[in-house]
Motif scaffolding. Sequence first.
Motif, short mmCIF file in Angstrom:
data_model
loop_
_atom_site.label_atom_id
_atom_site.label_comp_id
_atom_site.label_asym_id
_atom_site.label_seq_id
_atom_site.Cartn_x
_atom_site.Cartn_y
_atom_site.Cartn_z
N TYR A 39 0.85 -1.19 0.00
CA TYR A 39 0.00 0.00 0.00
C TYR A 39 0.88 1.23 0.00
CZ TYR A 39 -4.37 2.47 0.54
OH TYR A 39 -5.48 3.26 0.31
N THR A 81 -11.61 -5.45 -3.84
CA THR A 81 -12.08 -5.15 -2.50
C THR A 81 -11.74 -3.70 -2.23
OG1 THR A 81 -11.91 -5.66 -0.13
CG2 THR A 81 -10.01 -6.22 -1.51
N VAL A 146 -5.36 -7.59 -8.74
CA VAL A 146 -6.01 -7.32 -7.46
C VAL A 146 -6.16 -5.81 -7.33
CG1 VAL A 146 -5.74 -7.35 -4.95
CG2 VAL A 146 -5.19 -9.40 -6.29
N ASN A 148 -7.25 -3.17 -4.50
CA ASN A 148 -7.53 -3.10 -3.07
C ASN A 148 -7.28 -1.68 -2.57
OD1 ASN A 148 -5.85 -3.36 -0.19
ND2 ASN A 148 -7.82 -4.39 -0.24
N SER A 150 -8.10 0.95 0.89
CA SER A 150 -8.42 0.88 2.31
C SER A 150 -8.83 2.23 2.84
CB SER A 150 -7.21 0.38 3.12
OG SER A 150 -6.83 -0.91 2.72
N GLY A 161 -6.79 -6.37 4.14
CA GLY A 161 -6.12 -5.68 3.04
C GLY A 161 -4.64 -5.94 3.02
N ILE A 164 -4.03 -9.50 1.85
CA ILE A 164 -4.31 -9.63 0.42
C ILE A 164 -3.16 -9.07 -0.41
CG2 ILE A 164 -5.78 -8.74 -1.46
CD1 ILE A 164 -8.13 -8.94 0.60
N ARG A 165 -2.70 -7.88 -0.05
CA ARG A 165 -1.61 -7.25 -0.80
C ARG A 165 -0.32 -8.07 -0.69
NH1 ARG A 165 -4.30 -2.83 1.61
NH2 ARG A 165 -2.76 -2.67 3.29
N THR A 177 -3.46 -0.21 -5.60
CA THR A 177 -4.06 0.42 -4.42
C THR A 177 -4.54 1.83 -4.73
OG1 THR A 177 -1.89 1.23 -3.68
CG2 THR A 177 -2.60 -0.94 -2.87
#
Length: 201
Positions: A39, A81, A146, A148, A150, A161, A164-165, A177
């Motif tokens: 992230y 997500t 992916v 993602n 947050s 999160g 997943i990352r 991200t």
Amino acid sequence: MGKTLKEQGIFDIYPDEKKRWYVKVPVFSFSKIRGLDAYLSPEMKSTGEAIGYDNKLNRALYKALQASGMHLQNYGTVFVTVADKDKEEALPLIQRFYNLGFNIEATEGTAKFLKENGIRTKVLGKIGDGSPEIQDAMRQGHIAYVINTSDVGSAGGLSDGYQIRSLAIETNISVFTALDTVKVLLDVLEETTLCVSTIDA
């Protein structure tokens, strides 16, 4: 002396510049440090850069992204997500993936939002709820990207999160991200991919 070259009638000293696009992208070495969170934060710095150039912008982008080590795929599954604050912004981007023929998988909240907006989405159980579905899907190799995002303050080594990352990096899946980067990726894919429609069962 005292007069410019143009004033003296001299114009063609230098050849015309080639009309090319040059795109430079940062390179982050997430894969070299196991367990590192991908992230991006304002404090993070890239460990290098890659450049791509072409007569067309999106082709230059494509070359730059490939040179940075990103695996560009024009098929497969996108696992999504996203935070509640990002859902409206993410919707047209996910719709574009869907229109390109990608399958869409998401966690329950994101999947519900996407389904309500006409995107066929498979629900995967959350890691925090004890479900292995996300990890299994990522390790099976059919997930191409992916996405993602947050909420501020939700980061942490135990968050879904984060896990997943980290797993995306371990399994060599391109993880995003930031939604503006997803838009750039889609611009490239749409120029290099024949659009097809998904088959609804």
